[in-house]
Design a protein around this motif. Structure first.
Motif, PDB file in Angstrom:
ATOM      1  N   ALA A   1      31.763 -31.081  42.397  1.00  0.00           N
ATOM      2  CA  ALA A   1      31.034 -30.081  42.955  1.00  0.00           C
ATOM      3  C   ALA A   1      31.420 -29.495  43.685  1.00  0.00           C
ATOM      4  CB  ALA A   1      30.373 -31.515  43.918  1.00  0.00           C
ATOM      5  N   PHE A   2      32.501 -29.375  43.871  1.00  0.00           N
ATOM      6  CA  PHE A   2      32.822 -28.635  44.201  1.00  0.00           C
ATOM      7  C   PHE A   2      33.950 -27.440  43.043  1.00  0.00           C
ATOM      8  CE2 PHE A   2      36.993 -25.944  45.227  1.00  0.00           C
ATOM      9  CZ  PHE A   2      37.244 -24.822  46.013  1.00  0.00           C
ATOM     10  N   THR A   3      33.376 -27.768  42.173  1.00  0.00           N
ATOM     11  CA  THR A   3      34.242 -26.536  40.789  1.00  0.00           C
ATOM     12  C   THR A   3      33.151 -26.078  40.442  1.00  0.00           C
ATOM     13  OG1 THR A   3      36.389 -27.935  41.173  1.00  0.00           O
ATOM     14  CG2 THR A   3      35.575 -26.660  39.108  1.00  0.00           C
ATOM     15  N   TRP A   4      31.732 -26.333  40.009  1.00  0.00           N
ATOM     16  CA  TRP A   4      31.214 -26.085  39.368  1.00  0.00           C
ATOM     17  C   TRP A   4      30.912 -24.970  39.956  1.00  0.00           C
ATOM     18  CZ3 TRP A   4      26.169 -24.481  40.395  1.00  0.00           C
ATOM     19  CH2 TRP A   4      25.757 -24.533  41.530  1.00  0.00           C
ATOM     20  N   PRO A   5      30.349 -24.183  40.969  1.00  0.00           N
ATOM     21  CA  PRO A   5      30.208 -23.022  41.590  1.00  0.00           C
ATOM     22  C   PRO A   5      31.355 -21.930  41.445  1.00  0.00           C
ATOM     23  CG  PRO A   5      29.043 -24.762  43.293  1.00  0.00           C
ATOM     24  CD  PRO A   5      30.507 -25.311  42.248  1.00  0.00           C
ATOM     25  N   ARG A   6      32.444 -22.015  41.266  1.00  0.00           N
ATOM     26  CA  ARG A   6      33.421 -21.280  41.292  1.00  0.00           C
ATOM     27  C   ARG A   6      33.462 -21.308  39.513  1.00  0.00           C
ATOM     28  NH1 ARG A   6      35.460 -16.925  41.919  1.00  0.00           N
ATOM     29  NH2 ARG A   6      38.085 -16.939  41.078  1.00  0.00           N
ATOM     30  N   GLY A   7      33.219 -21.993  38.502  1.00  0.00           N
ATOM     31  CA  GLY A   7      33.022 -21.545  36.939  1.00  0.00           C
ATOM     32  C   GLY A   7      31.863 -21.259  36.978  1.00  0.00           C
TER      33      GLY A   7
ATOM     34  N   LEU B   1      39.131   0.276  48.870  1.00  0.00           N
ATOM     35  CA  LEU B   1      38.170  -0.507  50.048  1.00  0.00           C
ATOM     36  C   LEU B   1      38.257  -2.046  49.438  1.00  0.00           C
ATOM     37  CD1 LEU B   1      34.954   1.858  49.909  1.00  0.00           C
ATOM     38  CD2 LEU B   1      36.788   1.377  52.112  1.00  0.00           C
ATOM     39  N   ALA B   2      38.576  -2.694  48.626  1.00  0.00           N
ATOM     40  CA  ALA B   2      38.502  -4.101  47.673  1.00  0.00           C
ATOM     41  C   ALA B   2      39.577  -4.927  48.322  1.00  0.00           C
ATOM     42  CB  ALA B   2      38.374  -4.385  46.509  1.00  0.00           C
ATOM     43  N   VAL B   3      40.522  -3.780  47.521  1.00  0.00           N
ATOM     44  CA  VAL B   3      42.150  -4.243  48.506  1.00  0.00           C
ATOM     45  C   VAL B   3      42.156  -4.509  50.216  1.00  0.00           C
ATOM     46  CG1 VAL B   3      44.660  -3.955  48.520  1.00  0.00           C
ATOM     47  CG2 VAL B   3      43.334  -3.483  46.735  1.00  0.00           C
ATOM     48  N   ALA B   4      41.399  -3.385  51.010  1.00  0.00           N
ATOM     49  CA  ALA B   4      42.102  -3.815  52.028  1.00  0.00           C
ATOM     50  C   ALA B   4      40.954  -4.470  53.125  1.00  0.00           C
ATOM     51  CB  ALA B   4      41.388  -2.004  52.709  1.00  0.00           C
ATOM     52  N   SER B   5      40.333  -4.971  51.884  1.00  0.00           N
ATOM     53  CA  SER B   5      39.057  -5.853  52.668  1.00  0.00           C
ATOM     54  C   SER B   5      39.677  -7.606  52.862  1.00  0.00           C
ATOM     55  CB  SER B   5      38.215  -6.631  52.004  1.00  0.00           C
ATOM     56  OG  SER B   5      38.224  -6.583  50.365  1.00  0.00           O
ATOM     57  N   GLY B   6      41.371  -7.355  51.805  1.00  0.00           N
ATOM     58  CA  GLY B   6      41.661  -8.579  52.261  1.00  0.00           C
ATOM     59  C   GLY B   6      41.875 -10.264  51.338  1.00  0.00           C
ATOM     60  N   PRO B   7      42.079 -10.700  50.484  1.00  0.00           N
ATOM     61  CA  PRO B   7      42.123 -12.207  50.390  1.00  0.00           C
ATOM     62  C   PRO B   7      40.575 -13.054  50.377  1.00  0.00           C
ATOM     63  CG  PRO B   7      43.644 -12.513  51.576  1.00  0.00           C
ATOM     64  CD  PRO B   7      43.481 -11.507  51.258  1.00  0.00           C
ATOM     65  N   VAL B   8      39.976 -12.184  50.897  1.00  0.00           N
ATOM     66  CA  VAL B   8      38.635 -13.116  52.067  1.00  0.00           C
ATOM     67  C   VAL B   8      37.877 -14.838  50.588  1.00  0.00           C
ATOM     68  CG1 VAL B   8      37.832 -10.800  52.317  1.00  0.00           C
ATOM     69  CG2 VAL B   8      37.149 -11.294  50.535  1.00  0.00           C
ATOM     70  N   ASP B   9      38.112 -13.860  49.155  1.00  0.00           N
ATOM     71  CA  ASP B   9      37.285 -14.130  48.331  1.00  0.00           C
ATOM     72  C   ASP B   9      37.946 -15.817  48.312  1.00  0.00           C
ATOM     73  OD1 ASP B   9      35.783 -15.377  46.458  1.00  0.00           O
ATOM     74  OD2 ASP B   9      37.079 -15.563  44.945  1.00  0.00           O
ATOM     75  N   THR B  10      39.302 -16.254  48.500  1.00  0.00           N
ATOM     76  CA  THR B  10      40.749 -16.997  47.791  1.00  0.00           C
ATOM     77  C   THR B  10      40.640 -17.622  49.347  1.00  0.00           C
ATOM     78  OG1 THR B  10      42.024 -15.795  46.682  1.00  0.00           O
ATOM     79  CG2 THR B  10      42.879 -17.874  47.981  1.00  0.00           C
ATOM     80  N   LEU B  11      40.508 -17.508  50.891  1.00  0.00           N
ATOM     81  CA  LEU B  11      40.346 -17.465  51.451  1.00  0.00           C
ATOM     82  C   LEU B  11      38.665 -18.644  51.801  1.00  0.00           C
ATOM     83  CD1 LEU B  11      41.007 -18.735  53.948  1.00  0.00           C
ATOM     84  CD2 LEU B  11      40.945 -16.797  55.307  1.00  0.00           C
TER      85      LEU B  11
ATOM     86  N   ARG C   1      34.152 -23.280  50.446  1.00  0.00           N
ATOM     87  CA  ARG C   1      32.895 -22.513  50.736  1.00  0.00           C
ATOM     88  C   ARG C   1      32.760 -21.575  48.418  1.00  0.00           C
ATOM     89  NH1 ARG C   1      35.148 -23.359  55.667  1.00  0.00           N
ATOM     90  NH2 ARG C   1      32.819 -23.094  57.187  1.00  0.00           N
ATOM     91  N   SER C   2      32.517 -22.523  47.801  1.00  0.00           N
ATOM     92  CA  SER C   2      32.323 -22.146  46.481  1.00  0.00           C
ATOM     93  C   SER C   2      32.011 -21.468  46.046  1.00  0.00           C
ATOM     94  CB  SER C   2      33.319 -23.237  45.295  1.00  0.00           C
ATOM     95  OG  SER C   2      32.368 -24.376  45.823  1.00  0.00           O
ATOM     96  N   GLY C   3      30.143 -22.157  46.733  1.00  0.00           N
ATOM     97  CA  GLY C   3      29.182 -21.718  47.072  1.00  0.00           C
ATOM     98  C   GLY C   3      28.440 -20.687  47.054  1.00  0.00           C
ATOM     99  N   LEU C   4      28.602 -19.862  48.448  1.00  0.00           N
ATOM    100  CA  LEU C   4      29.363 -18.705  48.559  1.00  0.00           C
ATOM    101  C   LEU C   4      30.000 -18.018  47.721  1.00  0.00           C
ATOM    102  CD1 LEU C   4      29.807 -19.150  53.192  1.00  0.00           C
ATOM    103  CD2 LEU C   4      27.608 -18.207  50.907  1.00  0.00           C
TER     104      LEU C   4
ATOM    105  N   LEU D   1      30.403  -8.691  51.236  1.00  0.00           N
ATOM    106  CA  LEU D   1      29.260 -10.345  51.701  1.00  0.00           C
ATOM    107  C   LEU D   1      30.968 -11.351  51.970  1.00  0.00           C
ATOM    108  CD1 LEU D   1      26.758 -10.471  48.956  1.00  0.00           C
ATOM    109  CD2 LEU D   1      27.445  -9.852  51.152  1.00  0.00           C
ATOM    110  N   ALA D   2      32.065 -11.003  50.707  1.00  0.00           N
ATOM    111  CA  ALA D   2      32.669 -12.174  51.791  1.00  0.00           C
ATOM    112  C   ALA D   2      33.604 -11.783  52.986  1.00  0.00           C
ATOM    113  CB  ALA D   2      33.493 -12.229  50.476  1.00  0.00           C
ATOM    114  N   PHE D   3      33.641 -10.787  52.938  1.00  0.00           N
ATOM    115  CA  PHE D   3      34.422 -10.173  54.782  1.00  0.00           C
ATOM    116  C   PHE D   3      33.487 -10.389  55.591  1.00  0.00           C
ATOM    117  CE2 PHE D   3      34.682  -7.181  57.872  1.00  0.00           C
ATOM    118  CZ  PHE D   3      36.764  -7.012  57.827  1.00  0.00           C
ATOM    119  N   VAL D   4      32.499  -9.927  55.619  1.00  0.00           N
ATOM    120  CA  VAL D   4      31.141 -10.488  56.801  1.00  0.00           C
ATOM    121  C   VAL D   4      31.325 -12.265  56.646  1.00  0.00           C
ATOM    122  CG1 VAL D   4      28.993 -10.720  57.709  1.00  0.00           C
ATOM    123  CG2 VAL D   4      29.757  -8.938  56.271  1.00  0.00           C
ATOM    124  N   GLN D   5      31.069 -13.007  55.799  1.00  0.00           N
ATOM    125  CA  GLN D   5      31.147 -14.639  55.833  1.00  0.00           C
ATOM    126  C   GLN D   5      32.823 -14.937  56.367  1.00  0.00           C
ATOM    127  OE1 GLN D   5      30.708 -14.554  51.606  1.00  0.00           O
ATOM    128  NE2 GLN D   5      28.248 -14.371  51.543  1.00  0.00           N
TER     129      GLN D   5
END
Length: 532
Positions: free
Chosen positions: A238-244, A367-377, A383-386, A428-432
């Motif tokens: 349930a957690f992993t499939w969105p990450r796939g 720009l991507a690096v400056a946004s930080g590890p947003v997706d990892t967090l 929030r794998s769905g997001l 998107l990830a930064f804002v979320q």
């Protein structure tokens, strides 16, 4: 400089040690990947090189599709279960992750091999397309198996296996094999077969390493089961499939434009585009080495609901990523002609707008690096769905813009499409992260981390290149001088940017035994086995 709490210092110490180990492997892997591109572009005609790059891009997309997002699922579940003495549940998670991924890999490989003729024609891969794809499909299950085994060891915070097997062994074998093929006068099929064989070797070594690691780690550990086996599997997927889906979209963003360029323009244009964008992968390996360590680290912090530590670790990790990756992007983006000369006379800046590709992609990666590890967090916060929604949105943006811009702008249009897609996903990830977790990487320390590479590398290299029209040797010379100035500035700001921890991480520690797993401990720890 904000004083670090004891919790923050402990987590940053572990990130630094794991990151330093991963970084050393990333440097070797980056050299290997870049060396492979140089060998192929210099050793083969651009059309042949383009066919090779397009076919291995298809292979990378298929590996991502078959892996089903298990890396993130394992990173989120295994340490949590072990911290609760649920070793039996941990074993179940490994089984429910391994069986579907390996079966999927075998089925996909069989399907592609059976329909290789039609797929090769649709991708314009030339007369040997069917045999080429079938050779690569033989290695697909091995590549997925290696990914599974390395993801499992990383989920426990152990980076050494990934560094040795993937960063050193596989990444070293592939350019070496390509060099031998060129020296021996081999063709495209021999090149592809030698490239794929490295995955077979890495899968065998990774499987043996995982087996030994788990045997030692779980020896004598209690095997408490707190949930029915079916529920453990359901919770995991349930957690992993969105990450796939998200990972497939993410790899699609990285590789689909190469395939689209090959189909819409020609394999030769795909080779130009691959050469121009190779530096992006080098920088991504550096930031990925940090993100892989941060996955279990964020999990450990979130388990204890420590918001302050989370903000501090996130901010410092963003600064470190900028300090490591920005110099490369600035040096390449400010002097594209010198960079492109590495790949030979067919890849000059005047060829089909390839210089524009370098500049556009360098800007996007800053720009991507400056946004930080947003997706990892986002992922470690559940929030794998997001994350999936962001990645799919970015992929749609990339493909649509490629279809619209490539006919008008050539490979420059592909670069613009890619840059818009990457900034969309990170934005998107930064804002979320900012609104849902109340975390932002923007601060004074991050401003300093941005200013230092710009002042010490970007401006000097850019001015020197514009003033003198420097070739490769001149670019390398001014780069070395800038690197010396940059190193000095890092020393001056070492405490403010917490670089003292990175420096300390280079000092080896003896492995030590700790008590049985508890809420915040794991069974073993050393330089590369990180406890939460």
């Amino acid at each position: 400089m904000t004083e670090r709490t004891a919790s923050t210092a402990g987590h940053l110490d572990r990130v630094a040690r794991g990151g330093a180990l991963g970084l050393s492997g990333a440097v070797v892997s980056a050299i290997g990947g870049f060396g492979l591109a140089v060998v192929v572009t210099r050793g083969f005609d651009p059309d042949v090189a383009g066919v090779f790059f397009a076919s291995v891009s298809v292979f990378a997309v298929l590996v991502a599709a078959c892996s089903l997002g298990i890396e993130t699922g394992l990173a989120r579940f295994l340490l949590r279960l072990e911290a609760q003495d649920r070793v039996a549940d941990s074993r179940r998670v490994l089984r429910v992750a391994a069986v579907p991924t390996l079966v999927t890999a075998c089925l996909v490989a069989a399907f592609v091999a059976a329909d290789a003729d039609a797929l090769g024609r649709s991708l314009h891969l030339g007369p040997d397309a069917a045999l080429l794809l079938r050779l690569l499909m033989l290695a697909l299950p091995f590549a997925v198996a290696a990914d599974l085994c390395l993801s499992a060891t990383r989920a426990f915070g152990r980076m050494r296996t990934t560094v040795v097997v993937d960063r050193l062994l596989r990444s070293g074998l592939q350019p070496l094999a390509a060099l031998l093929v060129v020296a021996g006068g081999g063709g495209l099929l021999v090149l592809a077969a030698s490239w794929a064989m490295a995955y077979v070797v890495s899968a065998v070594v990774a499987g043996i390493a995982l087996s030994r690691f788990l045997r030692d780690r779980w020896a004598g550990a209690p095997s408490v089961v707190s949930a029915p086996g079916g529920r453990v599997g359901r919770d995991f997927w349930a957690f992993t499939w969105p990450r796939g889906v998200a990972r497939l979209a993410q790899v699609g963003i990285q590789k689909a434009d190469i395939v689209i360029v090959a189909v819409m323009l020609s394999p030769g244009h795909a080779a130009l585009y691959t050469a121009a964008t190779r530096f992006v992968a080098v920088g991504q390996l550096v930031t990925q080495s940090l993100q892989q360590v941060l996955q279990p680290r964020f999990t450990a912090i979130l388990v204890h609901d420590d918001a302050r530590t989370l903000r501090e670790v996130y901010g410092v990790a963003t600064s470190w990523a900028m300090l490591l990756a920005w110099p490369l992007y600035l040096a390449v983006g400010s002097s594209p002609a010198a960079y492109l000369s590495i790949f030979g006379e067919h890849y000059g800046p005047g060829a089909s707008g390839v210089g524009v590709v370098v500049v556009v992609m360098a800007g996007a990666m800053l720009l991507a690096v400056a946004s930080g590890p947003v997706d990892t967090l986002l992922l470690m916060a559940g929030r794998s769905g997001l994350s999936m929604l962001n990645a799919v949105t970015a992929l749609v943006v990339d493909v649509v813009l490629c279809l619209l811009l490539i006919p008008v702008m050539g490979i420059s249009g592909a670069a613009v499409a890619w840059a818009v897609a990457v900034t969309t996903r990170c934005g998107l990830a930064f804002v979320q992260v900012h609104h849902q977790l109340h975390i932002s990487p923007v601060g004074r320390d991050q401003a300093v981390a941005a200013l230092l590479p710009v002042a010490c590398v970007g401006i000097p290299v850019g001015v020197f290149s514009a003033w003198t029209g420097a070739g490769l040797l001149g670019w390398l010379a001014v780069g070395l001088v800038s690197a010396a100035a940059y190193a000095r500035s890092l020393w001056v700001f070492r405490e403010r940017l917490h670089l003292d921890l990175l420096a300390a991480s280079l000092v080896p520690r003896r492995p030590r035994r700790v008590n049985a797993p508890k809420e915040s401990d794991t069974a073993w720890t050393s330089d590369d086995e990180l406890v939460p």
